[in-house]
Design an enzyme around this catalytic site. Structure first.
Site, PDB file in Angstrom:
ATOM      1  CG  HIS A 183      28.559  45.435  93.085  1.00 30.77           C
ATOM      2  ND1 HIS A 183      29.285  46.347  93.830  1.00 30.77           N
ATOM      3  CD2 HIS A 183      27.309  45.441  93.628  1.00 30.77           C
ATOM      4  CE1 HIS A 183      28.507  46.905  94.738  1.00 30.77           C
ATOM      5  NE2 HIS A 183      27.306  46.358  94.657  1.00 30.77           N
ATOM      6  CD  GLU A 184      35.411  45.341  89.971  1.00 29.08           C
ATOM      7  OE1 GLU A 184      36.268  45.834  90.727  1.00 29.08           O
ATOM      8  OE2 GLU A 184      35.546  44.235  89.410  1.00 29.08           O
ATOM      9  N   GLY A 185      32.079  47.270  93.833  1.00 33.43           N
ATOM     10  CA  GLY A 185      31.968  48.046  95.077  1.00 33.43           C
ATOM     11  C   GLY A 185      32.358  47.198  96.279  1.00 33.43           C
ATOM     12  CG  HIS A 186      29.895  43.917  97.445  1.00 33.96           C
ATOM     13  ND1 HIS A 186      29.062  43.730  96.366  1.00 33.96           N
ATOM     14  CD2 HIS A 186      29.077  44.212  98.487  1.00 33.96           C
ATOM     15  CE1 HIS A 186      27.800  43.889  96.755  1.00 33.96           C
ATOM     16  NE2 HIS A 186      27.780  44.192  98.020  1.00 33.96           N
ATOM     17  CE  LYS A 222      24.215  52.254  96.231  1.00 33.24           C
ATOM     18  NZ  LYS A 222      23.210  51.661  97.078  1.00 33.24           N
ATOM     19  CD  GLN A 277      24.473  49.196 106.014  1.00 40.40           C
ATOM     20  OE1 GLN A 277      23.401  48.637 105.877  1.00 40.40           O
ATOM     21  NE2 GLN A 277      25.528  48.888 105.281  1.00 40.40           N
TER      22      GLN A 277
HETATM   23  P1  AMP Z   1      25.316  44.857 100.637  1.00 37.96           P
HETATM   24  O1  AMP Z   1      25.794  43.554 100.124  1.00 37.96           O
HETATM   25  O2  AMP Z   1      24.508  45.643  99.669  1.00 37.96           O
HETATM   26  O3  AMP Z   1      24.699  44.760 102.010  1.00 37.96           O
HETATM   27  O4  AMP Z   1      26.614  45.740 100.842  1.00 37.96           O
HETATM   28  C1  AMP Z   1      27.710  45.252 101.578  1.00 37.96           C
HETATM   29  C2  AMP Z   1      28.680  46.388 101.764  1.00 37.96           C
HETATM   30  O5  AMP Z   1      29.112  46.862 100.483  1.00 37.96           O
HETATM   31  C3  AMP Z   1      28.066  47.596 102.476  1.00 37.96           C
HETATM   32  O6  AMP Z   1      29.022  48.123 103.382  1.00 37.96           O
HETATM   33  C4  AMP Z   1      27.794  48.540 101.336  1.00 37.96           C
HETATM   34  O7  AMP Z   1      27.781  49.893 101.734  1.00 37.96           O
HETATM   35  C5  AMP Z   1      28.964  48.253 100.426  1.00 37.96           C
HETATM   36  N1  AMP Z   1      28.695  48.693  99.057  1.00 37.96           N
HETATM   37  C6  AMP Z   1      27.590  48.433  98.306  1.00 37.96           C
HETATM   38  N2  AMP Z   1      27.670  49.047  97.112  1.00 37.96           N
HETATM   39  C7  AMP Z   1      28.862  49.720  97.099  1.00 37.96           C
HETATM   40  C8  AMP Z   1      29.526  50.559  96.139  1.00 37.96           C
HETATM   41  N3  AMP Z   1      28.984  50.835  94.966  1.00 37.96           N
HETATM   42  N4  AMP Z   1      30.731  51.065  96.485  1.00 37.96           N
HETATM   43  C9  AMP Z   1      31.284  50.795  97.689  1.00 37.96           C
HETATM   44  N5  AMP Z   1      30.715  50.021  98.624  1.00 37.96           N
HETATM   45  C10 AMP Z   1      29.515  49.491  98.343  1.00 37.96           C
END
Ligand code: AMP
Length: 285
Positions: free
Chosen positions: A38-41, A153, A157
């Site tokens: 998503h946009e966060g990634h 987020k 971690q």
């Molecule tokens: P995940 O795929 O959930 O393991 O997340 C991969 C990376 O994306 C991790 O470093 C998360 O902290 C980061 N991440 C997940 N959600 C967000 C978000 N909303 N904003 C910024 N980074 C994020």
């Protein structure tokens, strides 16, 4: 511009690509993910782009960070869509390893980061951070990036990974990136896909309660009283289970209070359950 993203699935293939870039003097940035992007990634890809000449993302749904009964099987998987999003965000390469590239037959090594892993998520998901630390250490050794970007987020971690990199002398600089949120403040998460529409409305209160908790702490309210008010606010907002809502030291995550936080750099963090979804979030004080 959005040409198909090259995908490699083995460590030798990954290293061949990266060695070629390194030989040209290019700096490499890594963004580890579990996909369902998503946009966060994508904001992490942008952060990596700003600090490196080449950006690689990894996509691996890591079984060892899920406990039995958690959502490993149900975790959303959408590699083709993820690859298209990454290409559009300026990512240069996707490392989507086959499981044996991370856990070869006979794999026997586990990395445990004590201290910062212990409270909060560590108490509620006991084997989670050793799974995270082990897979992240492997990815950092496999790719040997100059920088690696992780989201605030998952704030605990991020602190665990910073400790890991320092303790093991890993040469990669670990960068924390701000949380990307929906317009109503809910932190974007791959797990938000599990929320029903009524749950999605309730979910926005997690950020609201944390913002309010951070505000009253900054105004000098005692930690114990402020945490109790936040706990009550979360339960009356409609969350089913409150795992924790706490103020902690921003770096080592040690306990603060019961009095006012004073000058300590502080973070407020919470985990709740809503239906079958577990949500976490945090805010700076
Ligand atoms: P995940 O795929 O959930 O393991 O997340 C991969 C990376 O994306 C991790 O470093 C998360 O902290 C980061 N991440 C997940 N959600 C967000 C978000 N909303 N904003 C910024 N980074 C994020």
């Amino acid at each position: 511009m959005d040409a198909a993203l090259p995908i490699v699935r083995t460590v030798p293939d990954l290293r061949r690509r990266l060695d070629a870039w390194r030989a040209e003097g290019q700096r490499i940035g890594l963004v580890p993910t579990m996909g369902a992007l998503h946009e966060g990634h994508l904001s992490l890809i942008a952060q990596a782009r700003a600090r490196a000449d080449r950006v690689i993302a990894s996509l691996f749904v890591n079984p060892t960070q899920f406990a039995p009964g958690e959502d490993f099987e149900a975790y959303p998987r959408s590699e083709a869509q993820d690859a298209a999003l990454l290409a559009g965000a300026g990512c240069d390469l996707l490392f989507a390893p086959t499981p044996d590239q991370i856990y070869p037959p006979g794999f026997s090594t586990t990395i445990t980061v004590s201290g910062v892993s212990a409270p909060l998520e560590g108490e509620n998901r006991p084997s989670h951070f050793s799974g995270v630390a082990t897979v992240v250490a492997k990815l950092l050794i496999q790719a040997r990036p100059d920088v690696a970007v992780f989201g605030e987020k998952d704030y605990q971690q991020l602190q665990v990974i910073k400790r890991l990199a320092r303790d093991l002398d890993l040469p990669t600089r670990i960068i924390g990136a701000p949380t990307v949120r929906a317009p109503d403040g809910l932190a974007l998460s791959s797990r938000n896909a599990y929320l029903t529409p009524p749950e999605r409305e309730i979910a926005a209160n997690l950020n609201r309660v944390l913002l309010n908790l951070a505000r009253v702490l900054a105004q000098g309210e005692p930690v114990a009283a402020a945490e109790a008010e936040a706990a009550e606010a979360l339960m009356s907002a409609g969350f089913d289970v409150l795992e924790y809502v706490q103020a902690r030291h921003a770096e080592d995550l040690s306990r603060l209070g019961p009095g006012p936080i004073g000058a300590a750099p502080a973070r407020v963090l919470a985990a709740v359950r809503l239906g079958k979804t577990r949500l976490i979030d945090n805010r700076a004080v």
